[in-house]
Design a protein around this motif. Structure first.
Motif, PDB file in Angstrom:
ATOM      1  N   LYS A   2     -26.869   8.900  43.376  1.00 20.33           N
ATOM      2  CA  LYS A   2     -27.395  10.040  44.124  1.00 20.33           C
ATOM      3  C   LYS A   2     -27.906   9.593  45.488  1.00 20.33           C
ATOM      4  N   GLU A   4     -30.448   9.293  48.427  1.00 21.65           N
ATOM      5  CA  GLU A   4     -31.913   9.286  48.432  1.00 21.65           C
ATOM      6  C   GLU A   4     -32.437  10.465  49.242  1.00 21.65           C
ATOM      7  N   HIS A   5     -33.434  11.127  48.690  1.00 23.32           N
ATOM      8  CA  HIS A   5     -34.037  12.271  49.381  1.00 23.32           C
ATOM      9  C   HIS A   5     -35.134  11.765  50.309  1.00 23.32           C
ATOM     10  N   THR A   6     -35.013  12.081  51.570  1.00 25.93           N
ATOM     11  CA  THR A   6     -36.029  11.700  52.543  1.00 25.93           C
ATOM     12  C   THR A   6     -36.974  12.878  52.733  1.00 25.93           C
TER      13      THR A   6
END
Length: 82
Positions: A2, A4-6
């Motif tokens: 997935k 990476e969500h920032t």
């Protein structure tokens, strides 16, 4: 894998953004009629009259109004008006 969500930085205008009557009623858990009644009685949260038919509320003012109503006991609650 997935991506990476920032996390986004908070919106700097979040507290000063204007909410309409429907959004305000939803945020506070009251009806639009209650807001209208409070305005006519000089009670309730502060508001901004944009025009003769347009009312807006700043989120900052709504949060301050809520905070003023936090009570530690029933005696404090009796002294409040809407």
């Amino acid at each position: 894998m997935k991506p990476e969500h920032t996390p986004q930085p908070p919106d700097p205008d979040f507290l000063d953004r204007l909410l309409n009557e429907r959004e305000t009623a939803q945020l506070l858990g009251y009806t639009r009629k209650a807001l209208q009644k409070w305005r006519s009685e000089g009670a309730g949260p502060r508001y901004i009259r944009v025009s003769c038919r347009s009312i807006r509320y700043r989120r900052r003012d709504l949060l301050a109004w809520i905070e003023q109503r936090v009570c530690a006991n029933t005696i404090q609650g009796k002294a409040l008006k809407p």
